[in-house]
Design a protein around this motif. Sequence first.
Motif, PDB file in Angstrom:
ATOM      1  N   GLY A  61       3.429   5.828  -5.527  1.00 34.17           N
ATOM      2  CA  GLY A  61       3.268   5.912  -6.967  1.00 34.17           C
ATOM      3  C   GLY A  61       2.236   6.954  -7.360  1.00 34.17           C
ATOM      4  O   GLY A  61       2.447   7.745  -8.289  1.00 34.17           O
ATOM      5  N   LEU A  62       1.101   6.969  -6.639  1.00 38.19           N
ATOM      6  CA  LEU A  62       0.057   7.957  -6.918  1.00 38.19           C
ATOM      7  C   LEU A  62       0.538   9.378  -6.617  1.00 38.19           C
ATOM      8  O   LEU A  62       0.331  10.298  -7.412  1.00 38.19           O
ATOM      9  CB  LEU A  62      -1.188   7.652  -6.072  1.00 38.19           C
ATOM     10  CG  LEU A  62      -1.981   6.394  -6.433  1.00 38.19           C
ATOM     11  CD1 LEU A  62      -3.062   6.156  -5.385  1.00 38.19           C
ATOM     12  CD2 LEU A  62      -2.607   6.520  -7.810  1.00 38.19           C
ATOM     13  N   ASN A  63       1.170   9.558  -5.465  1.00 36.38           N
ATOM     14  CA  ASN A  63       1.516  10.904  -5.009  1.00 36.38           C
ATOM     15  C   ASN A  63       2.759  11.467  -5.690  1.00 36.38           C
ATOM     16  O   ASN A  63       2.851  12.684  -5.908  1.00 36.38           O
ATOM     17  CB  ASN A  63       1.734  10.903  -3.492  1.00 36.38           C
ATOM     18  CG  ASN A  63       0.452  10.634  -2.725  1.00 36.38           C
ATOM     19  OD1 ASN A  63      -0.654  10.814  -3.234  1.00 36.38           O
ATOM     20  ND2 ASN A  63       0.595  10.193  -1.487  1.00 36.38           N
ATOM     21  N   TRP A 118       2.069   1.714  -3.560  1.00 36.04           N
ATOM     22  CA  TRP A 118       0.988   2.241  -4.403  1.00 36.04           C
ATOM     23  C   TRP A 118       0.728   3.708  -4.093  1.00 36.04           C
ATOM     24  O   TRP A 118       0.556   4.534  -4.999  1.00 36.04           O
ATOM     25  CB  TRP A 118      -0.265   1.404  -4.195  1.00 36.04           C
ATOM     26  CG  TRP A 118      -1.437   1.789  -5.043  1.00 36.04           C
ATOM     27  CD1 TRP A 118      -1.506   1.734  -6.412  1.00 36.04           C
ATOM     28  CD2 TRP A 118      -2.704   2.259  -4.585  1.00 36.04           C
ATOM     29  NE1 TRP A 118      -2.755   2.157  -6.831  1.00 36.04           N
ATOM     30  CE2 TRP A 118      -3.502   2.476  -5.733  1.00 36.04           C
ATOM     31  CE3 TRP A 118      -3.247   2.512  -3.319  1.00 36.04           C
ATOM     32  CZ2 TRP A 118      -4.821   2.939  -5.645  1.00 36.04           C
ATOM     33  CZ3 TRP A 118      -4.551   2.968  -3.232  1.00 36.04           C
ATOM     34  CH2 TRP A 118      -5.329   3.187  -4.374  1.00 36.04           C
ATOM     35  N   THR A 119       0.730   4.051  -2.799  1.00 39.29           N
ATOM     36  CA  THR A 119       0.519   5.430  -2.368  1.00 39.29           C
ATOM     37  C   THR A 119       1.599   6.348  -2.932  1.00 39.29           C
ATOM     38  O   THR A 119       1.309   7.425  -3.474  1.00 39.29           O
ATOM     39  CB  THR A 119       0.505   5.500  -0.831  1.00 39.29           C
ATOM     40  OG1 THR A 119      -0.633   4.789  -0.343  1.00 39.29           O
ATOM     41  CG2 THR A 119       0.451   6.928  -0.327  1.00 39.29           C
ATOM     42  N   GLU A 167       5.169   4.436 -11.668  1.00 38.06           N
ATOM     43  CA  GLU A 167       4.454   3.168 -11.705  1.00 38.06           C
ATOM     44  C   GLU A 167       5.055   2.205 -10.685  1.00 38.06           C
ATOM     45  O   GLU A 167       6.272   1.952 -10.713  1.00 38.06           O
ATOM     46  CB  GLU A 167       4.538   2.547 -13.100  1.00 38.06           C
ATOM     47  CG  GLU A 167       3.698   3.261 -14.139  1.00 38.06           C
ATOM     48  CD  GLU A 167       2.215   3.196 -13.820  1.00 38.06           C
ATOM     49  OE1 GLU A 167       1.771   2.169 -13.245  1.00 38.06           O
ATOM     50  OE2 GLU A 167       1.511   4.169 -14.147  1.00 38.06           O
ATOM     51  N   GLY A 179       4.151  10.147  -8.624  1.00 37.09           N
ATOM     52  CA  GLY A 179       4.110  10.068 -10.068  1.00 37.09           C
ATOM     53  C   GLY A 179       4.999   9.021 -10.702  1.00 37.09           C
ATOM     54  O   GLY A 179       5.766   9.318 -11.618  1.00 37.09           O
ATOM     55  N   HIS A 223       0.844  -1.209   0.000  1.00 32.84           N
ATOM     56  CA  HIS A 223       0.000   0.000   0.000  1.00 32.84           C
ATOM     57  C   HIS A 223       0.873   1.251   0.000  1.00 32.84           C
ATOM     58  O   HIS A 223       0.564   2.231  -0.686  1.00 32.84           O
ATOM     59  CB  HIS A 223      -0.958   0.028   1.196  1.00 32.84           C
ATOM     60  CG  HIS A 223      -1.890   1.209   1.171  1.00 32.84           C
ATOM     61  ND1 HIS A 223      -1.583   2.398   1.805  1.00 32.84           N
ATOM     62  CD2 HIS A 223      -3.078   1.403   0.557  1.00 32.84           C
ATOM     63  CE1 HIS A 223      -2.564   3.271   1.596  1.00 32.84           C
ATOM     64  NE2 HIS A 223      -3.479   2.685   0.832  1.00 32.84           N
ATOM     65  N   TRP A 244      -7.970   9.355   1.517  1.00 36.72           N
ATOM     66  CA  TRP A 244      -7.478  10.530   0.798  1.00 36.72           C
ATOM     67  C   TRP A 244      -7.506  11.725   1.738  1.00 36.72           C
ATOM     68  O   TRP A 244      -8.391  11.850   2.584  1.00 36.72           O
ATOM     69  CB  TRP A 244      -8.337  10.798  -0.441  1.00 36.72           C
ATOM     70  CG  TRP A 244      -8.201   9.710  -1.459  1.00 36.72           C
ATOM     71  CD1 TRP A 244      -8.966   8.575  -1.542  1.00 36.72           C
ATOM     72  CD2 TRP A 244      -7.228   9.619  -2.490  1.00 36.72           C
ATOM     73  NE1 TRP A 244      -8.534   7.788  -2.572  1.00 36.72           N
ATOM     74  CE2 TRP A 244      -7.472   8.405  -3.189  1.00 36.72           C
ATOM     75  CE3 TRP A 244      -6.191  10.439  -2.917  1.00 36.72           C
ATOM     76  CZ2 TRP A 244      -6.707   8.006  -4.271  1.00 36.72           C
ATOM     77  CZ3 TRP A 244      -5.427  10.042  -4.008  1.00 36.72           C
ATOM     78  CH2 TRP A 244      -5.689   8.842  -4.665  1.00 36.72           C
ATOM     79  N   LEU A 284      -4.154  14.067  -1.583  1.00 34.61           N
ATOM     80  CA  LEU A 284      -3.137  13.052  -1.806  1.00 34.61           C
ATOM     81  C   LEU A 284      -3.557  11.783  -1.070  1.00 34.61           C
ATOM     82  O   LEU A 284      -4.352  11.832  -0.113  1.00 34.61           O
ATOM     83  CB  LEU A 284      -1.772  13.518  -1.293  1.00 34.61           C
ATOM     84  CG  LEU A 284      -1.116  14.697  -2.026  1.00 34.61           C
ATOM     85  CD1 LEU A 284       0.213  15.049  -1.372  1.00 34.61           C
ATOM     86  CD2 LEU A 284      -0.918  14.388  -3.496  1.00 34.61           C
ATOM     87  N   ARG A 285      -3.023  10.669  -1.499  1.00 35.76           N
ATOM     88  CA  ARG A 285      -3.323   9.391  -0.857  1.00 35.76           C
ATOM     89  C   ARG A 285      -2.581   9.292   0.464  1.00 35.76           C
ATOM     90  O   ARG A 285      -1.390   9.641   0.563  1.00 35.76           O
ATOM     91  CB  ARG A 285      -2.910   8.239  -1.770  1.00 35.76           C
ATOM     92  CG  ARG A 285      -3.227   6.843  -1.227  1.00 35.76           C
ATOM     93  CD  ARG A 285      -4.701   6.566  -1.231  1.00 35.76           C
ATOM     94  NE  ARG A 285      -5.003   5.264  -0.613  1.00 35.76           N
ATOM     95  CZ  ARG A 285      -6.235   4.794  -0.475  1.00 35.76           C
ATOM     96  NH1 ARG A 285      -7.272   5.503  -0.904  1.00 35.76           N
ATOM     97  NH2 ARG A 285      -6.441   3.615   0.080  1.00 35.76           N
TER      98      ARG A 285
END
Length: 422
Positions: A188-190, A185-186, A194, A192, A182, A217, A229-230
């Motif tokens: 990666g989202l925040n 993944w977090t 993969e 930028g 997690h 969020w 942000l996540r």
Amino acid sequence: MLMPEQRWLELCTHLLEGPLVDLIGVTPEALWKKGPDDSIVPNGFHKFAAELRARCGKPFVGHGVGYSVGSAPSGPPDERRRNAWRAQLEADRKTFAFEHYTDHLGFTSIGELNLDLPLPIPQDDAVADLVRARLLELRSVAPRIGVENSAFYFALGDPLEEPAFLERCLAHEDLFLLLDVHNLWTNGLNLGFEPEAWLGRLDLRLVEEIHVSGGSWSDPAWLRQGGSLRLDSHEDVVPEPVFRLLESVVPRCPNLRVVTLERMEGTVAERDVAVLESELGRIRAIVASSGDRRPESKPWVTPREPRPVTESLRRLQEGFAAVFHDRDPVEAVRRLAEDQRLPNTWRDALRSANPTGIELSDALIAQLRLSRVCNGSRELHQRLLTDPRRFAEEFERYRLAVPPTRWHPVDEARACSHFLAR
């Protein structure tokens, strides 16, 4: 992961004792309280955890949040804190016989300053040497020591360089990686990138444990420009992308020994118990479908003599501690980036740090400190409930004026009370 909350324990103990769980994780610091003369002593949840272990006979592992493995050495206060922390962890080893012990990458404290939230550290060889030395200090706590990839809301350097940095941190036969999917993944989202690109750069032989959790969020009101942000908050169901990452990575980790589900205290109601049971079952099915594992030797090498970073790293981290009780943390980071005494690569990383992530880190550190205040004083908690806006203003004045030197809720609440009384 065992959580120190009465309601959580009432709802979830049968899961811990049941057939879906083979091993129980515990955060030792959550089982402590302040004793006389600033000592650390077990609290009531410590007794429950010890009784649970004796009753169910399942092995325990320790997962810490406060040893601050990336902190620069900073004199006697830091040494005293580490010695006290380690002494209590060693006492807990006698109680729980930890099969292994882990903490988080980054730093949460510097000297007497305590920020709670893991913050990023430069990905230099010398910093990797420091992290490795800190982890090896913990071999008196468990036979194997690991570090978890943390959720960072801004980066000091390229996030895709972190796998190589982790490999350098773990260049010892007694060390391993706790891969939190997690958190990956977090980030990666925040930040930028993969997650699979990150995993593709990591030697997965280092992974011996995986953490799985959900999150949430951030509130748009926390950020000046709005948006979210996540968060690595462990307060909700495991998202499908995290399960997909787990399915992808488990078969590629030959030395994997355990997968742990995390769910924070205060986030479990009766309706959530069936969800947790389902998640545990799904994790077991993923591990079972990956087939038998044949352990492989890991890529550790005998490290060179540690390279010194003490002065520059301490300067950077003391600067960060000041940033996160400044009225404008983004501007404070910009000022820190102009410090000519820091290495140029660090200054460049500070200049490129995501302002939104800096703001969010500041908000989370403030929230953690507010929680400590309210957990340490019923009176202050009641003031918050009675007049939230006024108390928020009072607390903001307190956190900006008083450095964060307390780790125990009672001490933080006492300091806040004295400040407000003046």
